[in-house]
Motif scaffolding. Structure first.
Motif, PDB file in Angstrom:
ATOM      1  N   GLY A 104      49.644 -17.625  15.388  1.00 56.90           N
ATOM      2  CA  GLY A 104      50.689 -16.973  16.264  1.00 56.90           C
ATOM      3  C   GLY A 104      50.286 -15.853  17.126  1.00 56.90           C
ATOM      4  O   GLY A 104      49.418 -15.244  16.722  1.00 56.90           O
ATOM      5  N   TYR A 105      51.012 -15.708  18.033  1.00 55.73           N
ATOM      6  CA  TYR A 105      50.768 -14.326  19.071  1.00 55.73           C
ATOM      7  C   TYR A 105      52.088 -13.837  19.042  1.00 55.73           C
ATOM      8  O   TYR A 105      53.216 -14.226  19.357  1.00 55.73           O
ATOM      9  N   TRP A 106      51.927 -12.489  19.417  1.00 53.35           N
ATOM     10  CA  TRP A 106      53.106 -11.695  19.716  1.00 53.35           C
ATOM     11  C   TRP A 106      53.083 -10.639  21.214  1.00 53.35           C
ATOM     12  O   TRP A 106      51.750 -10.521  21.304  1.00 53.35           O
ATOM     13  N   GLY A 107      54.134 -10.751  21.865  1.00 51.52           N
ATOM     14  CA  GLY A 107      53.730  -9.953  22.847  1.00 51.52           C
ATOM     15  C   GLY A 107      54.190  -8.294  22.557  1.00 51.52           C
ATOM     16  O   GLY A 107      54.259  -7.788  21.372  1.00 51.52           O
ATOM     17  N   GLN A 108      54.416  -7.662  23.699  1.00 52.56           N
ATOM     18  CA  GLN A 108      54.215  -6.045  23.216  1.00 52.56           C
ATOM     19  C   GLN A 108      55.669  -5.577  23.261  1.00 52.56           C
ATOM     20  O   GLN A 108      56.036  -4.500  22.904  1.00 52.56           O
ATOM     21  N   GLY A 109      56.890  -6.609  23.535  1.00 51.12           N
ATOM     22  CA  GLY A 109      58.245  -6.197  23.605  1.00 51.12           C
ATOM     23  C   GLY A 109      58.601  -5.465  24.867  1.00 51.12           C
ATOM     24  O   GLY A 109      58.030  -4.981  25.579  1.00 51.12           O
ATOM     25  N   THR A 110      59.917  -5.817  24.902  1.00 46.57           N
ATOM     26  CA  THR A 110      60.705  -5.083  26.105  1.00 46.57           C
ATOM     27  C   THR A 110      62.153  -4.504  25.425  1.00 46.57           C
ATOM     28  O   THR A 110      62.803  -5.197  24.631  1.00 46.57           O
ATOM     29  N   GLN A 111      62.472  -3.295  26.014  1.00 47.34           N
ATOM     30  CA  GLN A 111      63.490  -2.764  25.483  1.00 47.34           C
ATOM     31  C   GLN A 111      64.833  -3.341  26.048  1.00 47.34           C
ATOM     32  O   GLN A 111      65.014  -3.221  27.304  1.00 47.34           O
ATOM     33  N   VAL A 112      65.912  -3.648  25.318  1.00 42.71           N
ATOM     34  CA  VAL A 112      67.495  -3.819  25.686  1.00 42.71           C
ATOM     35  C   VAL A 112      68.077  -2.652  25.392  1.00 42.71           C
ATOM     36  O   VAL A 112      68.236  -2.561  23.980  1.00 42.71           O
ATOM     37  N   THR A 113      68.812  -1.921  26.169  1.00 36.73           N
ATOM     38  CA  THR A 113      69.971  -1.162  25.501  1.00 36.73           C
ATOM     39  C   THR A 113      71.114  -1.669  26.078  1.00 36.73           C
ATOM     40  O   THR A 113      71.463  -1.798  27.263  1.00 36.73           O
ATOM     41  N   VAL A 114      72.136  -1.486  25.072  1.00 38.81           N
ATOM     42  CA  VAL A 114      73.437  -2.017  25.465  1.00 38.81           C
ATOM     43  C   VAL A 114      74.210  -0.797  25.328  1.00 38.81           C
ATOM     44  O   VAL A 114      74.673  -0.585  24.122  1.00 38.81           O
ATOM     45  N   SER A 115      74.677  -0.185  26.339  1.00 32.11           N
ATOM     46  CA  SER A 115      75.532   1.050  26.090  1.00 32.11           C
ATOM     47  C   SER A 115      76.578   1.391  27.388  1.00 32.11           C
ATOM     48  O   SER A 115      76.252   1.061  28.488  1.00 32.11           O
ATOM     49  N   SER A 116      77.629   2.138  27.165  1.00 33.79           N
ATOM     50  CA  SER A 116      78.557   2.345  28.057  1.00 33.79           C
ATOM     51  C   SER A 116      78.494   3.724  28.554  1.00 33.79           C
ATOM     52  O   SER A 116      79.102   4.193  29.651  1.00 33.79           O
TER      53      SER A 116
END
Length: 116
Positions: A104-116
């Motif tokens: 298995g391999y993993w990426g470094q991730g990407t931030q998702v922010t859901v906010s008003s």
């Protein structure tokens, strides 16, 4: 060198949409099942979605079913996560994972922010 590079994250208002991409290199992408996993602040990892090698089978967590769509383009070595009707509780770092048997391999991730 194996690499998984996520992109497409950002800040969006509730009800909005984002498309995440995960570009793979250094391994035979088409032989690997791909998944998306997220981790919200202060919480453990949560599996979100998966797609098999050919793209014909997809799977979703109940929390995202009907709102997220996973797809892949084996010619481009890329997996996507189309996210719609986003909610504040979707806020997290999103990681892609490639799996083949016990490898298995993993990426470094990407931030998702859901906010008003």
């Amino acid at each position: 060198e194996v690499q998984l590079v996520e992109s497409g994250g950002g800040m969006v208002r509730p009800g909005g949409s984002l498309r995440l991409s995960c570009a793979a290199s250094g391994f035979t992408f088409s032989s690997y099942d791909m998944s998306w996993v997220r981790q919200a602040p202060g919480k453990g990892p949560e599996w979100v979605s998966a797609i098999n090698t050919g793209g014909g089978s997809t799977y979703y967590a109940d929390s995202v079913k009907g709102r997220f769509i996973v797809s892949r383009d084996n010619a481009k070595n890329t997996v996507y996560l189309q996210m719609s009707s986003l909610k504040p509780e979707d806020t997290a770092v999103y990681y892609c994972n490639a799996a083949w048997g016990t490898v298995g391999y993993w990426g470094q991730g990407t931030q998702v922010t859901v906010s008003s």
